[in-house]
Design a protein around this motif. Sequence first.
Motif, mmCIF file in Angstrom:
data_model
loop_
_atom_site.group_PDB
_atom_site.id
_atom_site.type_symbol
_atom_site.label_atom_id
_atom_site.label_comp_id
_atom_site.label_asym_id
_atom_site.label_seq_id
_atom_site.Cartn_x
_atom_site.Cartn_y
_atom_site.Cartn_z
ATOM 1 N N ALA A 118 110.453 67.375 -0.091
ATOM 2 C CA ALA A 118 110.896 67.189 1.285
ATOM 3 C C ALA A 118 112.258 67.825 1.511
ATOM 4 C CB ALA A 118 110.942 65.700 1.633
ATOM 5 N N GLY A 119 113.038 67.959 0.435
ATOM 6 C CA GLY A 119 114.303 68.662 0.540
ATOM 7 C C GLY A 119 115.442 67.852 1.106
ATOM 8 N N HIS A 120 115.252 66.561 1.254
ATOM 9 C CA HIS A 120 116.341 65.757 1.809
ATOM 10 C C HIS A 120 116.581 64.492 1.007
ATOM 11 C CE1 HIS A 120 113.011 63.570 3.594
ATOM 12 N NE2 HIS A 120 112.681 64.633 4.284
ATOM 13 N N GLY A 121 116.067 64.441 -0.216
ATOM 14 C CA GLY A 121 116.363 63.339 -1.112
ATOM 15 C C GLY A 121 115.716 62.012 -0.773
ATOM 16 N N ARG A 122 114.800 61.998 0.160
ATOM 17 C CA ARG A 122 114.078 60.764 0.469
ATOM 18 C C ARG A 122 112.616 61.112 0.693
ATOM 19 N NH1 ARG A 122 113.883 59.919 6.359
ATOM 20 N NH2 ARG A 122 114.983 61.629 7.308
ATOM 21 N N PRO A 123 111.749 60.137 0.555
ATOM 22 C CA PRO A 123 110.313 60.435 0.675
ATOM 23 C C PRO A 123 109.940 60.923 2.069
ATOM 24 C CG PRO A 123 110.682 58.236 -0.239
ATOM 25 C CD PRO A 123 112.008 58.759 0.239
ATOM 26 N N TYR A 124 108.832 61.628 2.110
ATOM 27 C CA TYR A 124 108.284 62.030 3.397
ATOM 28 C C TYR A 124 107.997 60.790 4.224
ATOM 29 C CZ TYR A 124 107.278 66.683 1.522
ATOM 30 O OH TYR A 124 107.378 67.928 0.994
ATOM 31 N N GLU A 125 108.123 60.898 5.538
ATOM 32 C CA GLU A 125 107.805 59.784 6.411
ATOM 33 C C GLU A 125 106.343 59.812 6.828
ATOM 34 O OE1 GLU A 125 110.584 59.847 9.614
ATOM 35 O OE2 GLU A 125 112.264 59.431 8.314
ATOM 36 N N ALA A 160 86.686 67.310 10.582
ATOM 37 C CA ALA A 160 88.108 67.638 10.710
ATOM 38 C C ALA A 160 88.985 66.398 10.729
ATOM 39 C CB ALA A 160 88.337 68.465 11.973
ATOM 40 N N THR A 161 88.410 65.224 10.481
ATOM 41 C CA THR A 161 89.218 64.007 10.483
ATOM 42 C C THR A 161 90.048 63.935 9.208
ATOM 43 O OG1 THR A 161 87.404 62.733 9.539
ATOM 44 C CG2 THR A 161 87.653 62.653 11.927
ATOM 45 N N VAL A 162 91.236 63.375 9.345
ATOM 46 C CA VAL A 162 92.127 63.201 8.208
ATOM 47 C C VAL A 162 92.744 61.811 8.275
ATOM 48 C CG1 VAL A 162 92.674 65.658 7.919
ATOM 49 C CG2 VAL A 162 94.076 64.263 9.435
ATOM 50 N N ASP A 163 93.162 61.317 7.113
ATOM 51 C CA ASP A 163 93.868 60.047 7.038
ATOM 52 C C ASP A 163 95.355 60.322 7.147
ATOM 53 O OD1 ASP A 163 91.530 58.523 6.611
ATOM 54 O OD2 ASP A 163 91.546 59.097 4.495
ATOM 55 N N VAL A 164 96.043 59.516 7.941
ATOM 56 C CA VAL A 164 97.472 59.681 8.146
ATOM 57 C C VAL A 164 98.161 58.392 7.707
ATOM 58 C CG1 VAL A 164 99.294 60.076 9.848
ATOM 59 C CG2 VAL A 164 97.050 61.176 10.146
ATOM 60 N N LEU A 165 99.178 58.533 6.880
ATOM 61 C CA LEU A 165 100.028 57.408 6.516
ATOM 62 C C LEU A 165 101.403 57.728 7.081
ATOM 63 C CD1 LEU A 165 100.446 54.740 5.030
ATOM 64 C CD2 LEU A 165 101.037 56.070 2.993
ATOM 65 N N ALA A 166 101.813 56.997 8.092
ATOM 66 C CA ALA A 166 103.089 57.245 8.761
ATOM 67 C C ALA A 166 103.968 56.020 8.620
ATOM 68 C CB ALA A 166 102.857 57.575 10.231
ATOM 69 N N GLN A 218 98.605 53.064 8.616
ATOM 70 C CA GLN A 218 97.410 53.886 8.458
ATOM 71 C C GLN A 218 96.879 54.309 9.819
ATOM 72 O OE1 GLN A 218 97.055 54.423 4.522
ATOM 73 N NE2 GLN A 218 95.393 55.031 5.819
ATOM 74 N N LEU A 219 96.674 55.593 10.000
ATOM 75 C CA LEU A 219 96.116 56.145 11.230
ATOM 76 C C LEU A 219 95.040 57.158 10.857
ATOM 77 C CD1 LEU A 219 99.566 56.971 12.858
ATOM 78 C CD2 LEU A 219 98.153 54.992 13.391
ATOM 79 N N THR A 220 94.299 57.607 11.835
ATOM 80 C CA THR A 220 93.332 58.675 11.643
ATOM 81 C C THR A 220 93.590 59.732 12.699
ATOM 82 O OG1 THR A 220 91.684 57.125 10.798
ATOM 83 C CG2 THR A 220 90.868 59.250 11.551
#
Length: 160
Positions: free
Chosen positions: A8-15, A29-35, A39-41
Amino acid sequence: MTTAAELAGHGRPYEVSVTCVDPSASSRATVDVLATGHQLTADSLVSHGGEESAPHGLTFLSIAVSHCLMTELRRAAIARGIRLERLEVRTGTTFRVEDGQYAVDTFFVDLFVEGDLTEQQRDELGAEARERCGARRTLEAGARVVNRVHIGMPTDYTAS
């Protein structure tokens, strides 16, 4: 192997993490999203190979801007002691063709406010919300998007 935070380049995990497990096995084309732990789709428009079974990327972008502006307008009203009865934000886009592809040309945002406030207060609240909303500022600044493709998963990767 590199960690997700290092990538991510900023020293913390991706959001946000978007995962498609075994992408070759399905034409969907569906994907799982973790934000940030939620959990989202997401899906694509039919014209882009999706089934429109879930919001697509531009919808999530609209949600981000709408939520940000609504939150900032509400915060500004509370700070000024202005009681609002209802807020609604509606977004829309116009497109242009660029290199044979559609690109967003204009992102329209309309804020609707109900409550006991003057036109001056309405204008001040709107101006403060626009100024403080990071999602809107990012769009207006034309933020650079850096795409990097890596072979393999980061060491702290966990499949959803």
